[in-house]
Design a protein around this motif. Sequence first.
Motif, PDB file in Angstrom:
ATOM      1  N   PRO A 229       0.791  -1.230   0.000  1.00  0.00           N
ATOM      2  CA  PRO A 229       0.000   0.000   0.000  1.00  0.00           C
ATOM      3  C   PRO A 229       0.827   1.287   0.000  1.00  0.00           C
ATOM      4  O   PRO A 229       0.308   2.343  -0.346  1.00  0.00           O
ATOM      5  N   ILE A 230       2.093   1.239   0.414  1.00  0.00           N
ATOM      6  CA  ILE A 230       2.865   2.489   0.410  1.00  0.00           C
ATOM      7  C   ILE A 230       3.831   2.573  -0.759  1.00  0.00           C
ATOM      8  O   ILE A 230       4.406   3.608  -1.021  1.00  0.00           O
ATOM      9  N   ARG A 231       4.018   1.483  -1.459  1.00  0.00           N
ATOM     10  CA  ARG A 231       4.930   1.518  -2.602  1.00  0.00           C
ATOM     11  C   ARG A 231       4.137   1.256  -3.862  1.00  0.00           C
ATOM     12  O   ARG A 231       2.963   0.942  -3.801  1.00  0.00           O
ATOM     13  N   THR A 232       4.797   1.359  -5.010  1.00  0.00           N
ATOM     14  CA  THR A 232       4.116   0.953  -6.231  1.00  0.00           C
ATOM     15  C   THR A 232       4.431  -0.512  -6.477  1.00  0.00           C
ATOM     16  O   THR A 232       5.555  -0.958  -6.275  1.00  0.00           O
ATOM     17  N   VAL A 233       3.400  -1.257  -6.852  1.00  0.00           N
ATOM     18  CA  VAL A 233       3.555  -2.691  -7.058  1.00  0.00           C
ATOM     19  C   VAL A 233       3.954  -2.943  -8.514  1.00  0.00           C
ATOM     20  O   VAL A 233       3.152  -2.761  -9.419  1.00  0.00           O
TER      21      VAL A 233
END
Lengths: 409, 292
Positions: free
Chosen positions: B212-216
């Motif tokens: 949720p805090i990074r780009t997947v």
Amino acid sequence: MSETNIRRRKLLLSAAAAATTPFWINSVRAQEGPIRIGYPVPLTGPYAAEAKDQVQGAELAIMEFNESGGLNGRKCELLVRDTKLSPGEAATRTLELIEKDKANFIVGSLSSSVQLAVNNVAKERRIIYSSISQSDTINEVKDWSPYTFHEAMNPTMTAGAVGRYVFPKYGKRIAFLTADYAYGHEMVKGFQRAGKPFGVETLIDIRHPIGASDYSTFLPRIMSLKPDILFFCNFGRDLISSIKQAGDFGLKNNTRFVTPQLTLTARLAGGSDVFDGVIGGATYYWRLEDTVPSAKAFNDKYRKAYAGAVPSDFSALGYSSVRAILTAARNAGSTDSDKVSTALRQLKYDFTKGPEYYRNCDHQAVQSVLVIESKSKNMKDKNDVFDIVAIEKPDESHLRSCQELGHKA
Amino acid sequence: MTDLNLLLLQTVTGIALGSVYALLAIGLSLIFGMLTVVNFAHGAYFMVGAYIGVYVLSATGSFFASLLAVFFSTGLFGLLTERVLVRPLYGRGPDYPLLLTFGLSYVIIDVIRIIFGVEGLQSSTPAALQGSVNIGIGYFPIYRLFLIAAAAVIITALWLFIEKSRYGLIIRAGARDPEIVRILGIDVAKVWLLVFGLGTAIAGLSGVLAAPIRTVTPEMGIPVLVESFVVTVVGGMGSIGGAVIAGLLVGVVYSLTALYAPALAELSIFALMALVLVVRPQGLFGREGLME
């Protein structure tokens, strides 16, 4: 002097002559057979989504060109290569495209440093290169050549238009979160240049490495300074991650988020909550079709070719750069670099967003700049994600002057 | 915001960052400590965890379900990797499994690119954990507080399992002296299988927690691998307690450097690693001679 000595001297002379022969003599392009456009773009890595759009735009222009008869029957083909967002990789691929695949033109790249590497290889071999990625440097006299064209906007125009819109509206105490490479640095300079007449004050400019995944450690300091505007001078996934994390910290409550290039691609990848209220510049936004006939025509063709998808900034850039080159080749009746270069300089075109032309001294495409704001309400469909809040008309006075770039007027 | 508050907030930020590092390094350290396998595919399991997590979350709407799904699926994936690929290489020196897992990570990344595309997936914070809250020293994202708590729970559970359970006893004995354990009639191969699966399951969990805090994206595990190696080296290869403490330490060092000299933040963790290697080559809590 003995005979062998003379022979030896001759040998040395011809070796020296061969060594100083310009590369371009060795690579005379075919004037028949298919026209090949080499297209180095970052298919993998943090700008992969944008690169895919670039390819789709270019393919559309080529399809149109071929369907309408090509250049006296000569069809065009696109040779797409992955730069992996590395200047070294891009230079190697470009060299291969020119030497091995005999590409007539090079278009593409995404990243300010990669395009300089591509330009360097292309100009040494007198091959036209049209860049579709932002850069100020490429137009400056030391990097530029008569074969260098810059279809994308540059940081001076983009940050200028966005700055002139946001400073009077949202305030003059500003902070930057900047990707530590040419693109980020040039955008910061562009905003500061535009901000001078407004008396803006830069509180902090934090530089982060390109491709960083966590930005949280930079945010408490920015929060404590309470800036009116926070400029995200980064791009692609970096932009999405940093805007998302800054939003999580609650920074949006008192600070306006602004980014030089707000793209449909990034907005769709990041989601409406992440981008809500973010303001940025754009080369293109599909809702231009409400007012600009060429945008409507381009969107319709794009939708038809790609199952209803709307073009993004980079689809539009890929399309108009390739179409401009092919149109110029038709006008010149040739794929010869010098003839096409002259034809491009004379071209006045309107392919996607209203009238454009290449400024004669530096081949920068003079074009309108859009300022858009991301919305999360009143959306007609999933692609209706921005409001166009301002459009700066094509205007050379918003560019750095030819003299400033080192060109003779 | 006073300077002290800023410093404290920066430290909390570092701890949140460090809890992800700690989780990642635990998985890596667990596998190395027991199997002396340097798992270069660790970042790839992290990425696979994030992908499965985002997929299950969007399908079921339950964050908890996505955590469970990721734990078991990346764990199962790890079991298969050990059984099929890694096991034939035991007894051949640490470079064989190292090269194998290095290659495997590329395969996994490309498979994900083929299935989900190169653009990555959109990942959002679970609704209940969105926004920020005043923690007395300033506003801090709720999700990052949750991250610290989640990491603490996982680490405690793992500690209880290894230190207090019967299976944990066997694992510890197997790490000390596999020969004796085998003589006692315990199938060491099964223990190693389980440990490898557990390590990858924890890597997957860190991925879904970080999503949720990074780009997947397919490449999200690449920098993570480097960071978790730094933490493992600082903490001591094979030491789980070391991985936790070093994870938090690296997070805080990174964060505090970012406050005063943002440009040096990236460098600071490597400087820390170099310093530790000079002063204590086996890492803060490492045993000597594991690589021999």
